[in-house]
Enzyme design. Structure first.
Site, PDB file in Angstrom:
ATOM      1  N   GLU A 157     -14.147  50.877  34.780  1.00  0.00           N
ATOM      2  CA  GLU A 157     -14.903  51.907  34.086  1.00  0.00           C
ATOM      3  C   GLU A 157     -16.361  52.003  34.521  1.00  0.00           C
ATOM      4  O   GLU A 157     -16.943  53.086  34.484  1.00  0.00           O
ATOM      5  CB  GLU A 157     -14.850  51.651  32.574  1.00  0.00           C
ATOM      6  CG  GLU A 157     -13.463  51.732  31.960  1.00  0.00           C
ATOM      7  CD  GLU A 157     -12.875  53.126  32.048  1.00  0.00           C
ATOM      8  OE1 GLU A 157     -13.627  54.113  31.868  1.00  0.00           O
ATOM      9  OE2 GLU A 157     -11.659  53.246  32.308  1.00  0.00           O
TER      10      GLU A 157
ATOM     11  N   SER B  85      16.433  41.532 -28.630  1.00  0.00           N
ATOM     12  CA  SER B  85      16.250  40.228 -29.288  1.00  0.00           C
ATOM     13  C   SER B  85      15.134  39.397 -28.682  1.00  0.00           C
ATOM     14  O   SER B  85      14.813  38.331 -29.225  1.00  0.00           O
ATOM     15  CB  SER B  85      17.566  39.444 -29.248  1.00  0.00           C
ATOM     16  OG  SER B  85      18.556  40.116 -29.997  1.00  0.00           O
TER      17      SER B  85
END
Length: 837
Positions: free
Chosen positions: A86, A464
């Site tokens: 680059e 219950s």
């Protein structure tokens, strides 16, 4: 000389013109130039990560995947690969590379095409941080000036570090850390030279040079990068040749999820969004450490799924998912292609039936694997008729399966078997009873099917499971575990119900005067109603509210005693924790801490502790010493700290102990089996499987078995399991056979012990595996006395007619039983007047 003079004047004029043009361009774009000083404090967008308490990644949220690295954490060859490809003169220019510009211009003049770029790494940083990718002259001018500013502000290493962390490299990966993970499933330090070259070649065209989607182009680009590295002397000829010979092994790697727990990760995600906002939550790089134990979470998930499969198979086979062919089967490749369109659901894999034998079938999976389903994996599949009825047991495979059908199969740990996607729902949650930390949470059978979190969102009738709280209120008033309550039909109905509401036992059997302990252990309905009548409706509602239930959810009638309120599993497990921790109401929490991207603390939980707060300065100092000892790793008291918060006490520690001890009888029963006086609690299967005496629990079943529960605990864990249909009108039904021959799965109506209990049993068995049984010591203020089991009074006998019982000091009986049972202490069904006020 004249021509030379004219040329010099022209050149000078041209130079002045260029300078003027540059100055004009600079002042033209100056108002739009960003403040590059922000790069000094740049915050790289990184995803939100959710972890378990032991550091396992649960989930990751955010569009951009990034793993920020310091420059010295990036391998030198990877940096050199970027530089060679680059910007070879990166450390020599001042943001713009004149040689590169001239070279690119000459190539363009010679070919007429833009074959070579002139952007430096600095210019790419400028573009990535501040500009769009629009190809305009103005954008290029801005890019140049921003690059000069960046070079003035930052060092070359700082620019390069920004570049390797910011550059887009395809597949939502930003920066080299994320790219290494996405393409190779590695940390950047573990990349080979060839893999580094692949990554370094991506900035030119992340989409077209992608090694996953375009491997040939990526390979060619890799070779160009390696050639450039060799040309500038970064690698030797041997290294160059070895890297060229490396095969391309890239494939897409998602986030490395260590623990799949989608319901808790969604809770954490929602919390972060509510706290920080969506943009900040997804890009701020937060790490959220939940309270979830990965070990317990996996065990809870497996227990829930196994339990759901067991229920589903008890009720029969609903048939094939679809028919793929009628007569002539297609080629395997075509079948596989079709199967791959169907996504697996948990362990369930789609499969095609190829052939059916007498008591076996051959099937094909989407992976291309052929399997044989043996009779043991098929014989469960009685025909589903309704939730209450199943067909006859099959005698051969052809009664169940046909070639051409698409079915579901799963491996049950021993073999492959026929299966189906369950329709029933379930949820479970487990807390630490000392501080409310959520240790495991499963909001449903499959998150992919339904994101509805039943732990926190589903309000279901309690059944219950409410009875321990009714009896806790009675014990807080004046009852004892030996109090006799009349287990007989209720003849005086609750007029507030609007109709003659007469509760019945299940089964519809009545045994006369019965001790409270037995009534709770055997979940006797009429005794719970009579106990609530004695307490009073207002006081019952007030007590339930103290346990964390919303008063708005509590009906003002006697159905309350049988569990008519609708509550969430999280509310239930929180309330049950009060019996495990000595009477404190916890504040459940699931986030231990939140860290910023740099590891600093953003938030830390400060849970309310289930213990008494210090009462003096000396105690506060002792708490500080305890906290310091804890950090030093030395033994210390279980509670305290100068900044500690303390949970609210809702019942006395004596009442918490008494209810907890009675709930042990739900599992272990009582009496003397050798003398013929033994009796079971409703959860006797837990005793058979887990075989520990430090566990306690309660079953729960609603009318018509629409909801079933099991909630229980030991001193370290409290857990709730719920099973039911999301459709409230659908009953869980009944079965008339034993699934897979399981001896402990009895026929009959679905109920808490049979439907939710096995999930809790399996979870607690594995959760407590390898841990020592904890002796539960009665707190101060608790005494024991030998009582007559028939009357609840004191007994001088030591045979099967008597046993020791716990009492709160001062409430123990003072009279001795006579030879015949004295029923003068029996609580009958005459309700106090205030019940109807």
């Amino acid at each position: 000389m004249k021509w030379l003079k004219r040329i010099l004047i022209a050149l000078f004029s041209l130079a002045l013109l260029c300078v003027g043009a540059i100055a004009a361009a600079y002042f033209y774009v100056l108002p739009d130039l960003p403040d590059v000083a922000t790069l000094k404090t740049v915050k790289l967008q990184t995803p939100l990560k959710i972890y378990s308490s032991d550091g396992k990644l649960i989930s990751q949220f955010g569009e951009k995947r990034r793993i920020p690295l310091k420059l010295d954490e990036v391998p030198k060859p990877l940096l050199q690969a970027f530089l060679a490809t680059e910007d070879a003169r990166f450390y020599e220019h001042s943001g713009i590379d004149p040689i590169g510009v001239v070279r690119a211009a000459l190539v363009m003049l010679a070919t007429g095409e833009k074959k070579q770029g002139a952007s430096t790494i600095t210019m790419q940083v400028a573009r990535n941080f501040f500009l769009t990718r629009d190809k305009t002259i103005i954008r290029k001018v801005k890019e140049i000036f921003i690059s000069f500013h960046i070079e003035e502000l930052l060092t070359k290493d700082e620019i390069l570090e920004l570049y390797v962390n910011r550059i887009y490299l395809g597949q939502r990966a930003y920066g080299v850390g994320a790219a290494a993970q996405v393409y190779f499933g590695k940390e950047v330090k573990d990349l080979t030279l060839g893999e580094m070259a692949i990554i370094a070649g991506l900035p030119k065209a992340p989409s077209t040079l992608n090694p996953v989607t375009s491997p040939d182009r990526a390979l060619a680009r890799r070779n160009v990068v390696l050639m450039r590295m060799n040309e500038v002397g970064y690698i030797s000829a041997n290294e160059y040749q070895e890297a060229l010979a490396e095969p391309l092994v890239a494939k897409y790697h998602g986030a490395e999820i260590d623990l799949y727990a989608p319901y808790i990760s969604e809770m954490a995600r929602d919390y972060l969004v509510q706290k920080f906002g969506e943009e900040e939550a997804y890009t701020g790089g937060y790490s959220v450490y939940t309270t979830i134990s990965s070990d317990l979470q996996l065990k809870a998930q497996q227990a829930l799924r196994n339990n759901v499969y067991a229920y589903d198979e008890r009720h029969g086979y609903r048939g094939a998912a679809e028919r793929l062919w009628q007569d002539t089967p297609p080629a395997d490749a075509e079948i596989i292609k079709t199967l791959k369109r169907t996504v697996a659901v948990q362990e369930l894999q789609p499969a095609a039936v190829l052939s059916v034998a007498e008591q076996a079938a051959e099937v094909l999976l989407g992976s291309g694997e052929r399997l044989t389903l043996n009779w043991d994996g098929i014989k469960w599949a009685r025909r589903f008729i309704s939730d209450k009825r199943q067909g006859a047991a099959p005698t051969k495979a052809s009664e169940v399966l046909n070639p051409g059908e698409r079915i579901w199969v799963r491996h049950n740990g021993e073999q492959w078997q026929l299966s189906q996607v369950p329709e029933v729902s379930s949820a479970t949650v487990t807390l630490d009873p000392k501080n409310g930390a959520i240790l495991a949470l499963v909001g449903g059978f499959s998150f992919s099917q339904s994101q509805y979190n039943r732990v926190t969102q589903a309000k279901r009738q309690l059944g219950s499971n409410i009875k321990p709280f009714i009896y806790a209120a009675a014990l807080e008033k004046d009852f004892t575990l030996a109090t006799l309550i009349n287990n007989a039909p209720i003849n005086k109905p609750d007029i507030r119900q609007g109709t003659a509401w007469r509760p019945k036992n299940s089964p519809d059997i009545y045994g006369g005067p019965t001790r409270l302990r037995v009534g709770l252990a055997q979940s006797i309905n009429v005794m719970s109603v009579r106990a609530m009548r004695h307490i009073g409706l207002d006081e019952t509602i007030a007590t339930l509210a103290r346990f964390g239930f919303d008063p708005a959810d509590l009906p003002r009638n006697e159905s309350l005693a049988l569990g008519s309120p609708s509550v969430t599993p999280l509310q239930v497990v929180t309330a049950f924790a009060s019996f495990a921790n000595g009477g404190f109401l916890l504040e459940p929490y699931f986030i231990d801490r939140i860290e910023h991207a740099d590891g600093t603390l953003a938030e830390k939980a400060n849970p309310a502790l289930a213990c008494e707060p210090p009462q003096s300065d000396d105690q506060a100092m002792q708490s500080l010493i305890n906290a310091m000892q804890q950090e030093a790793g030395t033994p210390q008291a279980p509670c305290g700290g100068t900044d500690a918060r303390y949970a609210e006490r809702v019942i006395s520690k004596q009442t918490a102990f008494l209810v907890g001890d009675a709930l042990k009888s739900v599992i272990w029963g009582g009496g003397d089996w050798s003398q013929g006086t033994g009796w079971n609690g409703t959860a006797w299967r837990a005793a058979r499987l887990i075989k520990r005496h430090d566990i306690a629990g309660k079953t729960g079943t609603t009318n018509e078995s629409r909801d079933t529960w099991f909630s229980g605990f030991n001193p370290k864990l409290v857990s709730t399991f719920w099973v039911g249909f999301d459709d409230h009108s659908r009953e869980l039904g009944r079965t008339a056979w034993n699934a897979n021959g399981a001896k402990d799965q009895i026929s009959g109506a679905e109920a808490g012990a049979k439907t939710a209990g096995p999930g809790w049993n399996e979870f607690m068995l594995h959760a407590l595996e390898g841990t020592e049984e904890i002796a539960i010591v009665p707190p101060e203020g608790i005494v024991s006395a030998r009582i007559d089991l028939a009357s609840g009074k004191l007994s001088r006998k030591t045979d099967q007619t008597s046993d020791f019982e716990y009492f709160r000091a001062g409430t123990e009986p003072t009279e001795y039983a006579t030879e015949t049972q004295d029923s003068s202490t029996i609580f009958t069904d005459s309700p106090p007047e205030e019940l109807f006020q």
